[in-house]
Design a protein around this motif. Structure first.
Motif, PDB file in Angstrom:
ATOM      1  N   ARG A 156      53.738  27.914  43.093  1.00  0.00           N
ATOM      2  CA  ARG A 156      53.280  27.747  44.465  1.00  0.00           C
ATOM      3  C   ARG A 156      53.134  29.118  45.143  1.00  0.00           C
ATOM      4  O   ARG A 156      52.142  29.391  45.822  1.00  0.00           O
ATOM      5  N   ALA A 157      54.134  29.985  44.874  1.00  0.00           N
ATOM      6  CA  ALA A 157      54.086  31.310  45.479  1.00  0.00           C
ATOM      7  C   ALA A 157      52.811  32.037  45.075  1.00  0.00           C
ATOM      8  O   ALA A 157      52.130  32.648  45.914  1.00  0.00           O
ATOM      9  N   PHE A 158      52.486  31.954  43.770  1.00  0.00           N
ATOM     10  CA  PHE A 158      51.271  32.633  43.320  1.00  0.00           C
ATOM     11  C   PHE A 158      50.015  31.965  43.869  1.00  0.00           C
ATOM     12  O   PHE A 158      49.023  32.627  44.142  1.00  0.00           O
ATOM     13  N   ALA A 159      50.082  30.621  44.018  1.00  0.00           N
ATOM     14  CA  ALA A 159      48.900  29.895  44.496  1.00  0.00           C
ATOM     15  C   ALA A 159      48.602  30.236  45.943  1.00  0.00           C
ATOM     16  O   ALA A 159      47.445  30.450  46.319  1.00  0.00           O
ATOM     17  N   VAL A 160      49.656  30.296  46.767  1.00  0.00           N
ATOM     18  CA  VAL A 160      49.409  30.576  48.184  1.00  0.00           C
ATOM     19  C   VAL A 160      49.437  32.073  48.463  1.00  0.00           C
ATOM     20  O   VAL A 160      49.066  32.512  49.538  1.00  0.00           O
ATOM     21  N   GLY A 161      49.907  32.866  47.466  1.00  0.00           N
ATOM     22  CA  GLY A 161      49.994  34.310  47.652  1.00  0.00           C
ATOM     23  C   GLY A 161      48.619  34.937  47.769  1.00  0.00           C
ATOM     24  O   GLY A 161      47.591  34.278  47.612  1.00  0.00           O
ATOM     25  N   GLN A 162      48.625  36.266  47.974  1.00  0.00           N
ATOM     26  CA  GLN A 162      47.359  36.964  48.214  1.00  0.00           C
ATOM     27  C   GLN A 162      46.680  37.296  46.884  1.00  0.00           C
ATOM     28  O   GLN A 162      46.443  38.446  46.578  1.00  0.00           O
ATOM     29  N   ILE A 163      46.439  36.272  46.058  1.00  0.00           N
ATOM     30  CA  ILE A 163      45.735  36.513  44.800  1.00  0.00           C
ATOM     31  C   ILE A 163      44.444  35.727  44.824  1.00  0.00           C
ATOM     32  O   ILE A 163      44.461  34.515  45.037  1.00  0.00           O
ATOM     33  N   GLU A 164      43.349  36.424  44.600  1.00  0.00           N
ATOM     34  CA  GLU A 164      42.074  35.711  44.539  1.00  0.00           C
ATOM     35  C   GLU A 164      41.777  35.412  43.090  1.00  0.00           C
ATOM     36  O   GLU A 164      41.278  36.261  42.358  1.00  0.00           O
ATOM     37  N   TRP A 165      42.121  34.203  42.682  1.00  0.00           N
ATOM     38  CA  TRP A 165      42.037  33.864  41.259  1.00  0.00           C
ATOM     39  C   TRP A 165      40.607  33.932  40.738  1.00  0.00           C
ATOM     40  O   TRP A 165      40.382  34.193  39.578  1.00  0.00           O
ATOM     41  N   GLN A 166      39.637  33.674  41.644  1.00  0.00           N
ATOM     42  CA  GLN A 166      38.252  33.740  41.134  1.00  0.00           C
ATOM     43  C   GLN A 166      37.884  35.168  40.767  1.00  0.00           C
ATOM     44  O   GLN A 166      37.059  35.395  39.885  1.00  0.00           O
ATOM     45  N   VAL A 167      38.566  36.177  41.370  1.00  0.00           N
ATOM     46  CA  VAL A 167      38.314  37.563  40.980  1.00  0.00           C
ATOM     47  C   VAL A 167      38.846  37.805  39.569  1.00  0.00           C
ATOM     48  O   VAL A 167      38.220  38.472  38.745  1.00  0.00           O
ATOM     49  N   VAL A 168      40.021  37.219  39.294  1.00  0.00           N
ATOM     50  CA  VAL A 168      40.567  37.317  37.935  1.00  0.00           C
ATOM     51  C   VAL A 168      39.564  36.741  36.953  1.00  0.00           C
ATOM     52  O   VAL A 168      39.232  37.356  35.926  1.00  0.00           O
ATOM     53  N   TYR A 209      40.260  50.815  41.687  1.00  0.00           N
ATOM     54  CA  TYR A 209      40.055  51.940  42.602  1.00  0.00           C
ATOM     55  C   TYR A 209      38.799  51.698  43.429  1.00  0.00           C
ATOM     56  O   TYR A 209      38.711  52.086  44.588  1.00  0.00           O
ATOM     57  N   ALA A 210      37.792  51.025  42.817  1.00  0.00           N
ATOM     58  CA  ALA A 210      36.529  50.796  43.512  1.00  0.00           C
ATOM     59  C   ALA A 210      36.592  49.575  44.414  1.00  0.00           C
ATOM     60  O   ALA A 210      36.120  49.622  45.559  1.00  0.00           O
ATOM     61  N   ASN A 211      37.196  48.450  43.923  1.00  0.00           N
ATOM     62  CA  ASN A 211      37.095  47.222  44.724  1.00  0.00           C
ATOM     63  C   ASN A 211      38.417  46.796  45.365  1.00  0.00           C
ATOM     64  O   ASN A 211      38.459  45.776  46.045  1.00  0.00           O
ATOM     65  N   ALA A 212      39.500  47.528  45.126  1.00  0.00           N
ATOM     66  CA  ALA A 212      40.792  47.280  45.784  1.00  0.00           C
ATOM     67  C   ALA A 212      41.460  45.968  45.392  1.00  0.00           C
ATOM     68  O   ALA A 212      42.458  45.580  45.994  1.00  0.00           O
ATOM     69  N   HIS A 213      40.949  45.269  44.372  1.00  0.00           N
ATOM     70  CA  HIS A 213      41.622  44.053  43.900  1.00  0.00           C
ATOM     71  C   HIS A 213      42.686  44.427  42.874  1.00  0.00           C
ATOM     72  O   HIS A 213      42.584  44.101  41.687  1.00  0.00           O
ATOM     73  N   VAL A 214      43.738  45.109  43.345  1.00  0.00           N
ATOM     74  CA  VAL A 214      44.727  45.689  42.438  1.00  0.00           C
ATOM     75  C   VAL A 214      45.408  44.620  41.586  1.00  0.00           C
ATOM     76  O   VAL A 214      45.383  44.664  40.349  1.00  0.00           O
ATOM     77  N   GLU A 263      44.749  41.438  41.050  1.00  0.00           N
ATOM     78  CA  GLU A 263      43.867  40.627  40.213  1.00  0.00           C
ATOM     79  C   GLU A 263      43.548  41.359  38.907  1.00  0.00           C
ATOM     80  O   GLU A 263      43.589  40.762  37.823  1.00  0.00           O
ATOM     81  N   LEU A 264      43.263  42.643  39.010  1.00  0.00           N
ATOM     82  CA  LEU A 264      42.888  43.362  37.788  1.00  0.00           C
ATOM     83  C   LEU A 264      44.097  43.634  36.896  1.00  0.00           C
ATOM     84  O   LEU A 264      43.985  43.645  35.677  1.00  0.00           O
ATOM     85  N   LEU A 265      45.254  43.810  37.527  1.00  0.00           N
ATOM     86  CA  LEU A 265      46.451  43.950  36.703  1.00  0.00           C
ATOM     87  C   LEU A 265      46.725  42.647  35.953  1.00  0.00           C
ATOM     88  O   LEU A 265      47.144  42.653  34.791  1.00  0.00           O
ATOM     89  N   ILE A 266      46.460  41.520  36.604  1.00  0.00           N
ATOM     90  CA  ILE A 266      46.652  40.226  35.932  1.00  0.00           C
ATOM     91  C   ILE A 266      45.667  40.093  34.762  1.00  0.00           C
ATOM     92  O   ILE A 266      46.031  39.631  33.676  1.00  0.00           O
ATOM     93  N   VAL A 267      44.426  40.532  34.987  1.00  0.00           N
ATOM     94  CA  VAL A 267      43.431  40.497  33.909  1.00  0.00           C
ATOM     95  C   VAL A 267      43.967  41.260  32.682  1.00  0.00           C
ATOM     96  O   VAL A 267      43.968  40.752  31.553  1.00  0.00           O
ATOM     97  N   ALA A 268      44.458  42.475  32.933  1.00  0.00           N
ATOM     98  CA  ALA A 268      44.970  43.288  31.821  1.00  0.00           C
ATOM     99  C   ALA A 268      46.166  42.596  31.157  1.00  0.00           C
ATOM    100  O   ALA A 268      46.253  42.513  29.928  1.00  0.00           O
ATOM    101  N   ALA A 269      47.066  42.039  32.000  1.00  0.00           N
ATOM    102  CA  ALA A 269      48.263  41.394  31.452  1.00  0.00           C
ATOM    103  C   ALA A 269      47.876  40.228  30.551  1.00  0.00           C
ATOM    104  O   ALA A 269      48.451  40.049  29.461  1.00  0.00           O
ATOM    105  N   LEU A 270      46.891  39.436  30.992  1.00  0.00           N
ATOM    106  CA  LEU A 270      46.481  38.285  30.179  1.00  0.00           C
ATOM    107  C   LEU A 270      45.964  38.741  28.820  1.00  0.00           C
ATOM    108  O   LEU A 270      46.282  38.144  27.791  1.00  0.00           O
TER     109      LEU A 270
END
Ligand SMILES: Nc1ncnc2c1ncn2[C@@H]1O[C@H](COP(=O)(O)OP(=O)(O)OP(=O)(O)O)[C@@H](O)[C@H]1O
Ligand SMILES: [Mg+2]
Lengths: 254, 282
Positions: B41-53, B240-245, B247-254
């Motif tokens: 729930r925390a991740f769902a309501v948190g400031q993560i834009e999953w569609q960016v991931v 660095y370009a789009n500030a979705h820090v 989201e992109l860290l999650i991409v790498a982690a996956l």
């Protein structure tokens, strides 16, 4: 006639312990020599000197007219390279007390390993010879078995076949049956008996006095790194001259 | 339970066995589910834009970074294993000079941080402006010491220092009787090692090496400090370009998780391959 093996005044110490003291022994081609003696008397050390698994501190080892480990030139002895020592070892087959089969190879793979890798024999030829050797030791149907799937007696027979595959001039046996259950001793001794009858030169360290009496041409008794007595089986086993030999034999037979 | 004849013990033969209730286990499951649910729930309501991931997980930059990560991990591990085997054989030889070299190698590269080693390799030009061999030719170090080459050298040489100890443990695990039997059929030391000892040492060596390989996949991320564009570096370049820090860290982690998940069954296959002939089967 020149003996096949001549050991001349070998000495070997491990630290302060003198395992061999001035030991000399000749073995003629085709002869079967059994070495007996108490534990720690230097039997294994002597046998290992013959195929250079142990390097004596002094003395000379001649196998088939070749000086083991050294080349003599202009009054000096030059140590042979590792490859040359490996080549010298090929003339000698060794069978260990604890078999030492290669566990990652099948019985067939154990036997062909030396011919293919060391002698560079074509694999098909080596396998045909290996199957013949397996048949000779009574294990024709075990070619594809791994050592862990074989009984001790079967493993030791494969080990004998592995040594024979190198077509050695001389076979060394270090208590080949003393790690076996009593009911498996006979099958290994039978193979060795057949080998002796075929004319193979053999040096056998053994506690099987019955085998020595029946098969040996000569019996050597060792004690504390010294050869105490040597003679025919009848002389050494039935009518030993030395008190220490008498004591050892009556202890073993008791 | 069989009836006990001639006895006044009770007959239990028609009793049914009741399974024990593991109350503690159920309680633990409930607590864990609760924690997971609140985390989700925390991740769902948190400031993560999953569609960016979702959008960046297959972005060309990310995929090429992933490829660089995987290729570098495999290459550095392969080279590291070769170095480790050579160092272990030197260490186990009877030649004191070779032993000393192997000891010094392990001491030097296990004693300094890997990130420092990477920076040193990358900046080698500061010490040696040109490198080469007399008679063959010289090149400018900056031309050769690309980020990829510096990363390969740094990671592989460091890995070799650790792997040598793993390989040495494997060699020590093989019975001396095996060396003797190999010598007795006329093998030289090197041939005995290759044909007899190493195949048996594999059984001991593979599990720790699998561990180290997983470590290597993640260690490649350190090479981002010398501008090697592995996957973490690619993710950083994007955020660095789009500030979705995040989201992109999650991409790498996956992607890291996926790669590591593939390695485990591969290791099991290898282990089975090298357990041939061990007691209990082939
Ligand atoms: N590598 C070694 N290092 C130290 N001591 C050794 C070594 N090999 C043998 N010895 C010692 O040398 C002595 C003779 O050993 P050896 O193995 O030749 O005896 P053996 O007659 O074969 O005895 P056994 O019947 O028990 O096999 C023993 O006291 C043994 O402890
Ligand atoms: Mg012995």
């Amino acid at each position: 006639m020149r003996p096949l093996v001549s050991l001349v005044r070998l000495n070997k110490s491990f630290g302060d312990f003198r395992a061999l003291r001035d030991v000399s022994l000749d073995v003629a081609a085709g002869e079967v020599v059994c070495i007996i003696g108490a534990s720690g008397s230097g039997k294994t050390t002597l046998l290992r000197c013959v195929n250079q698994l142990v390097e004596p501190d002094s003395g000379a080892i001649w196998v088939d007219g070749e000086l083991a480990g050294y080349r003599a030139a202009q009054g000096r002895l030059h140590r042979l390279s590792e490859a040359e020592i490996a080549r010298q070892r090929r003339a000698t087959g060794m069978v260990f007390q604890r078999f030492n089969l290669f566990p990652h190879l099948t019985a067939l793979g154990n036997i062909t390993e030396g011919p293919v890798q060391v002698l560079r024999q074509p694999r098909a030829e080596a396998e045909a010879e290996a199957r013949a050797l397996l048949a000779r030791v009574g294990l024709a149907e075990k070619a594809e078995s791994y050592p862990a799937q074989l009984s001790g007696g079967q493993q030791q027979r494969v080990a004998i076949a592995r040594a024979l595959a190198m077509k050695p001039r001389l076979m060394l046996f270090d208590e080949p049956t003393s790690a076996l259950d009593p009911e498996l001793v006979g099958e290994v001794l039978a193979v060795m008996r057949e080998l002796a009858a075929s004319g193979m030169t053999m040096i056998v360290v053994t506690h099987e006095l019955g085998f020595a009496r029946e098969v040996a041409d000569r019996v050597v008794f060792m004690d504390h790194g010294v050869i105490i007595e040597t003679g025919t089986p009848a002389e050494v086993l039935s009518a030993p001259r030395e008190a220490r030999t008498q004591a050892f034999i009556s202890a073993v037979l008791a | 339970m069989a009836a006990v004849p001639h006895s006044d013990l009770p007959d239990l033969s028609d009793h049914v066995v009741v399974r024990r209730m593991h109350w503690g286990r159920w309680a633990a499951v409930a607590v864990i589910l609760l924690l997971l649910a609140s985390l989700a729930r925390a991740f769902a309501v948190g400031q993560i834009e999953w569609q960016v991931v979702g959008q960046f997980i297959t972005a060309p930059t990310i995929l090429s970074g992933l490829l660089n990560t995987v290729v570098m991990a495999v290459a550095a591990m392969a080279l590291g294993i070769m170095l480790g085997v050579v160092a272990a054989v030197m260490r186990m030889s009877s030649n004191p000079v070779l032993q000393g070299v192997a000891l010094g190698y392990a001491w030097l590269f296990r004693g300094t941080p890997i990130i420092l080693q990477l920076l040193l390799w990358f900046n080698l030009a500061l010490i040696f402006p040109t490198i080469g061999l007399p008679g063959i030719g010289w090149v400018r170090t900056v031309d050769v010491m690309t980020p990829a080459f510096a990363a390969l050298l740094g990671l592989a040489i460091n890995q070799g220092a650790y792997t040598s100890e793993v390989v040495r443990a494997g060699m020590l695990s093989v019975d001396v009787g095996q060396y003797e039997a190999a010598k007795a059929i006329g093998m030289t030391r090197l041939r005995a090692l290759r044909r007899i000892v190493f195949p048996q040492a594999m059984r001991v060596v593979i599990p720790p090496l699998g561990n180290e390989f997983i470590g290597m996949v993640k260690l490649t991320s350190l090479a981002s400090v010398i501008q090697f564009t592995e996957i973490l570096h690619s993710a950083q370049n994007i955020y660095y370009a789009n500030a979705h820090v995040i989201e992109l860290l999650i991409v790498a982690a996956l992607w890291y998780l996926l790669v590591v998940s593939i390695l485990t069954p591969l290791q099991m296959l290898l282990e089975r391959r090298f357990s041939r002939g061990s007691a209990g089967g082939r």
